[in-house]
Design an enzyme around this catalytic site. Structure first.
Site, PDB file in Angstrom:
ATOM      1  CB  VAL A  73      -0.863  -0.073   1.234  1.00 32.47           C
ATOM      2  CG1 VAL A  73      -1.693   1.348   1.335  1.00 32.47           C
ATOM      3  CG2 VAL A  73      -1.895  -1.036   1.178  1.00 32.47           C
TER       4      VAL A  73
ATOM      5  CB  THR B 218      -6.925  -2.637   6.817  1.00 31.65           C
ATOM      6  OG1 THR B 218      -7.115  -1.909   5.258  1.00 31.65           O
ATOM      7  CG2 THR B 218      -8.449  -2.827   7.334  1.00 31.65           C
TER       8      THR B 218
ATOM      9  CG  PHE C 111     -11.664   1.211  -0.827  1.00 37.93           C
ATOM     10  CD1 PHE C 111     -12.262   0.536  -0.002  1.00 37.93           C
ATOM     11  CD2 PHE C 111     -11.373   2.541  -0.327  1.00 37.93           C
ATOM     12  CE1 PHE C 111     -13.005   0.977   0.883  1.00 37.93           C
ATOM     13  CE2 PHE C 111     -12.153   3.269   0.672  1.00 37.93           C
ATOM     14  CZ  PHE C 111     -12.820   2.392   1.563  1.00 37.93           C
TER      15      PHE C 111
ATOM     16  CG  PHE D  17     -15.798  -9.381  -5.791  1.00 38.99           C
ATOM     17  CD1 PHE D  17     -15.069  -8.505  -6.651  1.00 38.99           C
ATOM     18  CD2 PHE D  17     -14.893  -9.988  -5.093  1.00 38.99           C
ATOM     19  CE1 PHE D  17     -13.862  -8.136  -6.703  1.00 38.99           C
ATOM     20  CE2 PHE D  17     -13.684  -9.517  -4.806  1.00 38.99           C
ATOM     21  CZ  PHE D  17     -13.033  -8.385  -5.786  1.00 38.99           C
TER      22      PHE D  17
ATOM     23  CB  CYS E 289      -7.063  -7.629   1.729  1.00 37.61           C
ATOM     24  SG  CYS E 289      -5.661  -7.046   1.306  1.00 37.61           S
TER      25      CYS E 289
END
Ligand code: UGA
Length: 424
Positions: free
Chosen positions: A11, A121, A152, A249, A260
């Site tokens: 990230v 997160t 995200f 998805f 994640c």
């Protein structure tokens, strides 16, 4: 803006490269000196399409810098963006050790106003804790704003997601930092969502929990389709056209992995239980996911009852295509189960040479199937969809192709004389 990003992991690095490209001065710091040294020499430790070039370009333009001097860097920069890891503990909760460490450094070095942005997160309540902690450590409330700004990004599409986000979430305690926050990201069309610190944290968890739920729903539907000999793809297509459901998805297969979805699901459950909230749905999502691998193994053993000594080839070892990430990879879990059953496992992945005792890793897709009794597709890399099945047929001993990502054209594979297996 001058931004110090703490953490040169997945990230941190992708965000650093993009923010530098948006015109900010970005210093990315990490206490791992060897990683920083490699980055300075232009060696990027992770695979993400386009990232190498973006880093090189912005280093050259004097917009992106790297340092292992964490304390000095945090002291010097007015905006601190925390992107350190928050791995799972054994009980499923998040280990916040690295976040705590950064906050202590901020507390010991802050004497002028800073915006502290948490991108890692973190469980609900963490950013409120950060705010409280800084005050307890003697930092005046006028000298800082804490902001919760979850990410995200999808691995493999991280830069696309950074340049074209579908939303930007900021959780704040007051409106004071908002003017500056709006300058942070590319001024695209993404809507801003402003909420409380804990609200932003929960948006992130709810988002990943919902994605996981969709996948487990798809997998359960595929099981039902299998029992009724119906093609699950028709169901996904049929329901996916409804905008209230959406097609994304809904792909069935070995289940969700990665760093994640599984971790965030456990952490959210932990946070809920802490407040005496039952999580029947989240538990079921986990349970369906945890049983997918055995289901596929059962499919295999209906055709190959005794797996002992059988030569099985696995195509795809990463947790999904277009990444080199093996964390919580369902493919690796499948391989471990095959080894336990006494199989000789041969693996091929376009990006990774799996190093696991008992596994023969290949660098050539077709070499890997030589004399195999069965072939399992466990990650849907594009390369596998373009397979020369005549070539595979000429090299394999057996005829079983188990499509554990429901990604192949079954009719085509059967044409070459294979016994094509899938669930749904
Ligand atoms: C996920 C989210 O998609 C991101 O929005 C989020 O920012 C990120 O987690 C994070 O929290 O950092 P990522 O872990 O990169 O991103 O991967 P996904 O694309 O979400 O895939 C996760 C797993 O679900 C993979 O194992 C994939 O194979 C599986 N999957 C995905 C399915 O089994 N079916 C599908 O239809 C989609």
């Amino acid at each position: 803006m001058r931004i110090c990003i703490v953490g040169a992991g997945y990230v941190g690095l992708t965000t650093a490269a993009a923010l530098a490209d948006f015109g900010h001065e970005v210093l990315c710091v990490d206490m791992e000196e060897s990683k920083i040294n490699s980055l300075r020499q232009g060696k990027v430790p992770i695979y993400e399409p386009g990232l190498d070039d973006l880093i090189t370009k912005n280093v050259k333009n004097n917009k992106l810098f790297f340092s292992s001097l964490v304390e000095e860097s945090i002291k010097e920069y007015p905006v601190i963006l925390i992107a350190v890891g928050t791995p799972s503990k054994d009980d499923g909760s998040s280990n916040l050790m690295f976040v705590h460490r950064v906050i202590d450094v901020i507390a010991s070095t802050t004497n002028v106003y800073k915006i502290i942005i948490t991108k890692s997160t973190v469980p609900p309540g963490t950013n409120e804790w950060i705010h409280k902690r800084l005050i307890e450590k003697g930092i005046d409330e006028d000298l800082f704003d804490v902001v919760s700004n979850p990410e995200f990004l999808r691995e493999g599409f991280a830069l696309r997601d950074l340049y074209h986000p579908n939303k930007i979430v900021f959780g704040t305690k007051t409106s004071r930092p908002i003017k500056n926050l709006k300058k942070l990201y590319y001024r695209g069309k993404a809507p801003y969502i402003f909420t409380s610190l804990t609200g932003a944290e929960l948006i992130k968890y709810a988002s990943n929990a919902f994605l996981a739920t969709k996948i487990s729903f798809a997998n359960e539907m595929a099981r039902i389709c299998d029992a009724y000999e119906v093609d699950y793809d028709d169901i996904a297509k049929g329901i996916g056209t409804d905008p209230r459901i959406g097609r994304y998805f809904l792909n069935s297969g070995l289940g969700f992995g990665g760093s994640c979805l599984p971790k965030d699901l456990s952490s959210l459950k932990h946070s809920a239980v802490k407040k005496n909230v039952e999580t029947k749905l989240l538990d079921a999502v986990r349970e369906v996911n945890d049983t997918q691998i055995d289901l596929y193994l059962n499919k295999l053993t209906t055709e190959l009852p005794d797996l002992t000594g059988k030569r099985i080839t696995i195509w795809g070892v990463t947790f999904k295509p277009d990444t080199d990430d093996l964390r919580s990879s369902p493919a690796v879990m499948m391989i471990k189960k095959l080894l336990e059953k006494g199989c000789q496992v041969h693996a091929y992945d376009p990006m990774v040479q799996l190093e696991l005792t008992g596994v023969y890793s290949h660098t050539n897709q077709y070499e890997s199937v030589k004399n195999s009794d069965a072939l399992i597709i466990s990650t849907e890399w594009q390369q596998f969809l373009e397979t020369d099945w005549a070539e595979v047929k000429s090299r394999m001993k057996g005829t079983i192709v188990l499509d554990a990502r429901n990604c192949l054209d079954g009719k085509l594979v059967r044409k070459f004389g294979f016994l094509y297996l899938r669930i749904g």
